[in-house]
Design an enzyme around this catalytic site. Structure first.
Site, mmCIF file in Angstrom:
data_model
loop_
_atom_site.group_PDB
_atom_site.id
_atom_site.type_symbol
_atom_site.label_atom_id
_atom_site.label_comp_id
_atom_site.label_asym_id
_atom_site.label_seq_id
_atom_site.Cartn_x
_atom_site.Cartn_y
_atom_site.Cartn_z
ATOM 1 N N TYR A 1 2.646 14.468 -19.958
ATOM 2 C CA TYR A 1 2.358 13.134 -20.501
ATOM 3 C C TYR A 1 1.062 13.095 -21.297
ATOM 4 C CZ TYR A 1 4.979 12.018 -16.138
ATOM 5 O OH TYR A 1 5.850 11.967 -15.103
ATOM 6 N N GLY B 1 4.389 0.531 -9.539
ATOM 7 C CA GLY B 1 3.919 0.615 -10.922
ATOM 8 C C GLY B 1 2.479 0.291 -11.185
ATOM 9 N N TYR C 1 2.036 12.385 -7.980
ATOM 10 C CA TYR C 1 2.749 13.136 -9.026
ATOM 11 C C TYR C 1 2.011 14.443 -9.341
ATOM 12 C CZ TYR C 1 4.829 8.553 -9.176
ATOM 13 O OH TYR C 1 5.427 7.377 -8.804
ATOM 14 N N ARG D 1 1.719 5.535 -6.737
ATOM 15 C CA ARG D 1 0.453 6.016 -7.301
ATOM 16 C C ARG D 1 -0.779 5.254 -6.780
ATOM 17 N NH1 ARG D 1 0.369 8.338 -12.536
ATOM 18 N NH2 ARG D 1 2.422 7.405 -12.845
ATOM 19 N N PRO E 1 5.044 0.661 -3.814
ATOM 20 C CA PRO E 1 3.879 1.300 -4.440
ATOM 21 C C PRO E 1 3.868 2.803 -4.180
ATOM 22 C CG PRO E 1 3.239 0.357 -2.335
ATOM 23 C CD PRO E 1 4.693 -0.024 -2.557
ATOM 24 N N CYS F 1 1.478 31.194 -19.939
ATOM 25 C CA CYS F 1 1.717 31.569 -21.326
ATOM 26 C C CYS F 1 2.457 30.478 -22.087
ATOM 27 C CB CYS F 1 2.460 32.895 -21.369
ATOM 28 S SG CYS F 1 1.421 34.183 -20.681
ATOM 29 N N GLU F 2 1.776 29.360 -22.261
ATOM 30 C CA GLU F 2 2.262 28.209 -23.024
ATOM 31 C C GLU F 2 1.020 27.496 -23.538
ATOM 32 O OE1 GLU F 2 5.381 26.227 -23.016
ATOM 33 O OE2 GLU F 2 6.557 27.412 -21.594
ATOM 34 N N ARG G 1 1.096 16.868 -15.057
ATOM 35 C CA ARG G 1 0.898 15.617 -15.806
ATOM 36 C C ARG G 1 0.237 15.789 -17.176
ATOM 37 N NH1 ARG G 1 -1.964 11.936 -14.315
ATOM 38 N NH2 ARG G 1 -0.679 10.212 -14.993
HETATM 39 C C1 LIG Z 1 8.519 5.774 -9.311
HETATM 40 C C2 LIG Z 1 9.013 4.528 -8.680
HETATM 41 C C3 LIG Z 1 8.150 3.720 -7.939
HETATM 42 C C4 LIG Z 1 6.674 4.018 -7.767
HETATM 43 O O1 LIG Z 1 5.946 3.895 -8.934
HETATM 44 P P1 LIG Z 1 4.343 3.976 -8.893
HETATM 45 O O2 LIG Z 1 3.941 3.809 -10.293
HETATM 46 O O3 LIG Z 1 3.981 5.302 -8.342
HETATM 47 O O4 LIG Z 1 3.870 2.859 -8.021
HETATM 48 C C5 LIG Z 1 8.671 2.594 -7.332
HETATM 49 N N1 LIG Z 1 9.979 2.272 -7.443
HETATM 50 C C6 LIG Z 1 10.845 3.026 -8.150
HETATM 51 C C7 LIG Z 1 12.260 2.620 -8.239
HETATM 52 C C8 LIG Z 1 10.381 4.167 -8.792
HETATM 53 O O5 LIG Z 1 11.242 4.918 -9.518
#
Ligand SMILES: *Cc1c(COP(=O)(O)O)cnc(C)c1O
Length: 420
Positions: free
Chosen positions: A319, A240, A373, A278, A276, A344-345, A315
């Site tokens: 988002y 995250g 992603y 992203r 990890p 075409c959107e 993305r």
């Molecule tokens: C998506 C996800 C991650 C990775 O999240 P990042 O933001 O890319 O680090 C880790 N654990 C679980 C369970 C996820 O669904």
């Protein structure tokens, strides 16, 4: 820090001018930098080395390309997988089964068997129902599944709603206030070895506070579980950590994250697991694209129509995400434009009224920070085929995913003879 820098006015990936890749492979194409992936993996692992017992599982949904996974393996990372397909990729990339964690709210019966057959290290259970089903399958096979219970701590991750996973209304994990009773019931089932708890509250978190609030709750839960006579040897803190998407942005570093974790978990006496995604690969990739044409209309900014689209990089459409857009050979002038793809959107829009390098028909440009992603979310919408992927290493490079042409996709389709 990444290895996509200008040299003599031309954007390079490591030692390679991006124009060389466009000439050889065509556009659009994702380009990953080996040195950047390695640097980010090492920075993250180094930061966590202040903790006593650590297992890092790369969240392969962020970038499941086999070459990327092989690199993660070389760095000693395991894998966090969320489907049978990802499990197969992790194994194909040489990840030892023991180092694989299986997350996800909808593991099927067949996927549970696949995980048990491979002998993966841990299942992260997202419900009591799932635990009961896995226990029955494992016991019938004479196996024991090592499990953590994923809890939902009801914490606001302060990120985009579609990538927030730790609020009570999200589908993930069991409510933390019911975790002791559920864990206790599951631990009594033959076939399961309940060894820990897991939490993952969302993606692209740019503050440490939501993590800290969630981890404090997990710490209290571990104490409650032990007081109830349960064994807890593992705590999976998920992924995250956010990354900068705009030039000049600075967020909390892996080192600051690790110091917070060390402080919050100092009395836990568990193996800490991390997932990890992203933060490792996001800024290690760009999407290289070519300007098809610049469409001017009266009294508004022109549309820069590029050959990449929402099917290649979802993305922004999904988002409203921001990706910096830079010309490969900037002329030193700027323009204000809307950047759009050919689909075409109206949603196929990368940016509105963005100040960018002035570009013209045929120019090359990149969307930055596209290594996570990105390609993995590609589709073939508008029958555009699947985008190619390249990895650069110094001045050498390789196609690590072929472009899949529309004809190859339609070749898998069948017209039944009763339509004749
Ligand atoms: C998506 C996800 C991650 C990775 O999240 P990042 O933001 O890319 O680090 C880790 N654990 C679980 C369970 C996820 O669904």
């Amino acid at each position: 820090m990444d290895h996509f820098q200008y040299r003599d006015g031309v954007l390079h990936a490591e030692d390679l001018p991006l124009s060389a890749i466009a000439d050889a492979v065509g556009t659009p194409v994702y380009i990953y930098s080996r040195a950047t992936l390695e640097r980010h993996a090492r920075t993250f692992a180094q930061a966590l080395s202040i903790l006593p017992r650590v297992h890092i599982a790369f969240a392969i949904k962020a970038n499941p390309n086999l070459a990327v996974l092989r690199l993660m393996r070389r760095e000693g990372f395991g894998a966090d997988v969320v489907s049978g397909g990802e499990l197969a990729r992790a194994l194909a990339a040489g990840m030892p089964a023991q180092d694989i964690v299986f997350s996800g709210v909808g593991k099927t019966h067949a996927e549970m068997i696949q995980g048990l057959e491979a002998g993966i290290g841990q299942f992260n259970l997202e419900s009591e129902e799932e635990g009961i089903e896995l226990a029955a399958i494992a016991a019938a096979r004479g196996q024991t599944a090592h499990c953590a219970l994923r809890v939902n701590p009801d914490v606001d991750a302060r990120t985009h709603a579609k990538i927030s996973t730790g609020k009570a209304e999200n589908k993930f994990g069991v409510p933390i206030d019911r975790a002791v009773e559920i864990y206790t019931r599951l631990a009594a089932l033959p076939g399961l070895d309940m060894r820990g708890v897991a939490v993952h509250i969302g993606s692209q978190l740019v503050e440490l506070e939501p993590f800290e609030i969630a981890f404090e709750k997990v710490g209290a839960l571990i104490a409650d579980l032990r007081a109830a006579g349960q064994s807890v040897t593992h705590a999976d803190l998920g992924g995250g950590l956010g990354i900068p998407y705009k030039a000049g942005e600075v967020f909390r570093t892996p080192a600051e994250y690790a110091m917070m974790v060390a402080r919050v978990t100092k009395d836990w006496d568990v193996t800490l697991m991390f997932e990890p995604g992203r933060v490792i690969c996001g800024n290690a990739g760009v999407l290289l694209t070519r300007v098809i044409r610049v469409k001017r209309s009266s009294n508004q900014a022109p549309f820069v129509v590029v050959d990449a689209a929402m099917n290649d990089l979802a993305r922004p459409a999904m988002y409203g995400a921001w990706h910096d857009f830079d010309a490969v050979e900037p002329r030193g002038e700027k323009m204000t434009a809307h950047i759009v793809g050919p689909i075409c959107e109206t949603g196929d829009t990368f940016a509105m009224n963005r100040e960018i390098d002035a570009v013209a028909t045929g120019d090359l440009a990149v969307f930055r920070s596209a290594g996570a992603y990105g390609a993995t979310m590609a589709s073939s919408y508008n029958s555009r085929g699947f985008v190619a992927e390249v990895m650069v290493d110094g001045d050498k490079w390789a196609v690590v995913a072929d472009r899949i042409e529309p004809a190859a996709i339609s070749a898998a389709e069948r017209v039944p003879n009763w339509l004749d």
